[in-house]
Design an enzyme around this catalytic site. Structure first.
Site, PDB file in Angstrom:
ATOM      1  CG  HIS A 181     -16.628  -1.551 -13.995  1.00 50.26           C
ATOM      2  ND1 HIS A 181     -15.851  -2.691 -13.891  1.00 50.26           N
ATOM      3  CD2 HIS A 181     -16.965  -1.206 -12.725  1.00 50.26           C
ATOM      4  CE1 HIS A 181     -15.735  -3.021 -12.614  1.00 50.26           C
ATOM      5  NE2 HIS A 181     -16.381  -2.141 -11.889  1.00 50.26           N
ATOM      6  CD  GLU A 200     -23.777 -10.215   0.380  1.00 47.44           C
ATOM      7  OE1 GLU A 200     -24.946 -10.269   0.013  1.00 47.44           O
ATOM      8  OE2 GLU A 200     -22.818 -10.154  -0.427  1.00 47.44           O
ATOM      9  CB  CYS A 256     -23.400   0.626  -2.188  1.00 50.12           C
ATOM     10  SG  CYS A 256     -22.115   1.526  -3.101  1.00 50.12           S
ATOM     11  CB  CYS A 263     -22.339   0.439  -9.997  1.00 51.03           C
ATOM     12  SG  CYS A 263     -20.977   1.480  -9.462  1.00 51.03           S
ATOM     13  CB  CYS A 318     -23.327  -3.304  -8.255  1.00 56.28           C
ATOM     14  SG  CYS A 318     -22.746  -3.841  -6.635  1.00 56.28           S
ATOM     15  CB  CYS A 340     -14.316 -10.371  -0.638  1.00 58.55           C
ATOM     16  SG  CYS A 340     -15.038  -8.906  -1.424  1.00 58.55           S
ATOM     17  CB  CYS A 376     -20.766  -7.004  -4.094  1.00 60.92           C
ATOM     18  SG  CYS A 376     -18.983  -7.152  -4.027  1.00 60.92           S
ATOM     19  CD  GLU A 419     -15.727   3.970  -3.088  1.00 59.41           C
ATOM     20  OE1 GLU A 419     -14.585   4.097  -2.577  1.00 59.41           O
ATOM     21  OE2 GLU A 419     -15.930   3.379  -4.164  1.00 59.41           O
TER      22      GLU A 419
END
Length: 342
Positions: A216, A91, A111, A115, A118, A104, A333, A160
């Site tokens: 966060h 993306e 990933c 998290c 996400c 972006c 994301c 990441e």
């Protein structure tokens, strides 16, 4: 057949030397590929037909291919899903601001960070992107703009970045070079969830990019619940690495803080955060969560968000609320890629 897309001008020159072609041809070829989006040697009219035929037998020019585009209702945000050579998807998001076009970009397919809020991490990590694939995200979007001008890059998409360190650094140096778009390092932001050794390493690269650290939460207990990476790199170590980066580079560090209703958005959390970041060359970017179907988190009220921001500002921490863009096209994301995988 070797792909020239993604090679530096020096690497292209090395390939041409093997063919007894002068090195100055490398600059011509690289500018055709990266500035004019040429995908065929036939387009390179300042090369002789003989040279073009020679190149066609040995090389190809291939980059990411278009799959799908979503556009926000206000036309200010576009999300692109691009296909890579192995048929995996990545993306990229274009955001039009008053101050210019921002993009972006992603650095991994999936990933591994886990998290909890996400979408990128739901299916885990497939692989790193090559520097060429990261570059192709930028150049694809650039080719869709009438004036072909990207003003800012945020490396904040899927993956990441600091876990794909070598490819990231090669990409940064290429996108800064005149033979691509020559973007100033100061117009580039790299985001990390807090890979402490790599933050220190990045500080030594002497690249004046902005570092953005996903925080966060203001305490180890809560951050570990939201971000498993905190088990390996506790919050105090992350903040200390951020402080070092700011001192070493003179660049203000941004701490990203996703606000989740009744999880990390209370006055006590704001108080803890202000104490954690006191006396740092830093600012906080508050982000009301963009809910994901697979996650049971909710967005706080705008009043609660404003109160959190006001508390930080009143206690010596520069804080802003990120403008929401692209909510109606699932611009957070990993959401479009996840839909495609479904």
């Amino acid at each position: 057949m070797k792909n020239l897309f993604g090679l530096t001008v020096e690497e292209i020159a090395d390939e041409l030397t093997k063919l007894n072609l002068p090195k100055f041809r490398a600059k011509q070829i690289s500018e055709w590929i990266y500035k004019r989006n040429a995908n065929s040697f036939d387009e390179m009219t300042n090369l002789s037909k003989e040279i073009r035929e020679q190149l066609k037998k040995l090389f190809k020019i291939e980059s990411a291919a278009f799959i799908k585009k979503l556009e926000s209702d206000d036309g200010l945000t576009m999300k692109f899903l691009l296909r890579l050579d192995d048929n995996s998807a990545v993306e990229t998001v274009l955001m039009r601001h008053d101050y210019g076009n921002s993009i972006c970009i992603s650095t991994q397919v999936g990933c591994a960070m886990g998290c909890k809020f996400c979408a990128s991490t739901i299916k885990g990590l497939e692989r790193n992107l090559t520097a060429a694939e990261i570059l192709s995200e930028v150049l694809f979007v650039n080719s869709t703009l009438e004036n072909r001008r990207i003003d800012n890059i945020v490396v904040m998409g899927i993956g990441e970045p600091l876990m794909n360190y070598d490819n990231l650094i090669k990409f940064l140096k290429m996108i800064h070079s005149d033979y691509t778009i020559g973007l100033s390092y100061r117009k580039i932001t790299v985001s990390t969830c807090g890979i402490v050794p790599k933050i220190y390493q990045l500080a030594e690269e002497n690249l004046p990019i902005t570092l953005s650290i996903s925080l966060h939460a203001p305490t180890n207990n809560l951050r570990t619940q939201l971000m498993p990476v905190n088990k390996n790199f506790p919050i105090d170590e992350v903040v200390e690495a951020g402080k070092n980066y700011g001192e070493k580079t003179g660049r203000r560090v941004t701490y990203e803080y996703i606000l989740i209703a009744n999880v990390n958005d209370t006055a006590e959390h704001a108080n803890q955060l202000s104490k954690l970041l006191k006396n740092q060359l830093a600012n906080v970017n508050l982000i009301p969560i963009n809910p994901v179907v697979e996650r049971n988190f909710k967005k706080p009220s705008i009043e609660r968000v404003k109160n959190f921001c006001e508390y930080l500002n009143n206690h010596g921490i520069a804080a802003t609320i990120r403008k929401e863009m692209g909510a109606n096209i699932n611009a957070a994301c990993g959401q479009l890629r996840l839909q495609n995988l479904r």
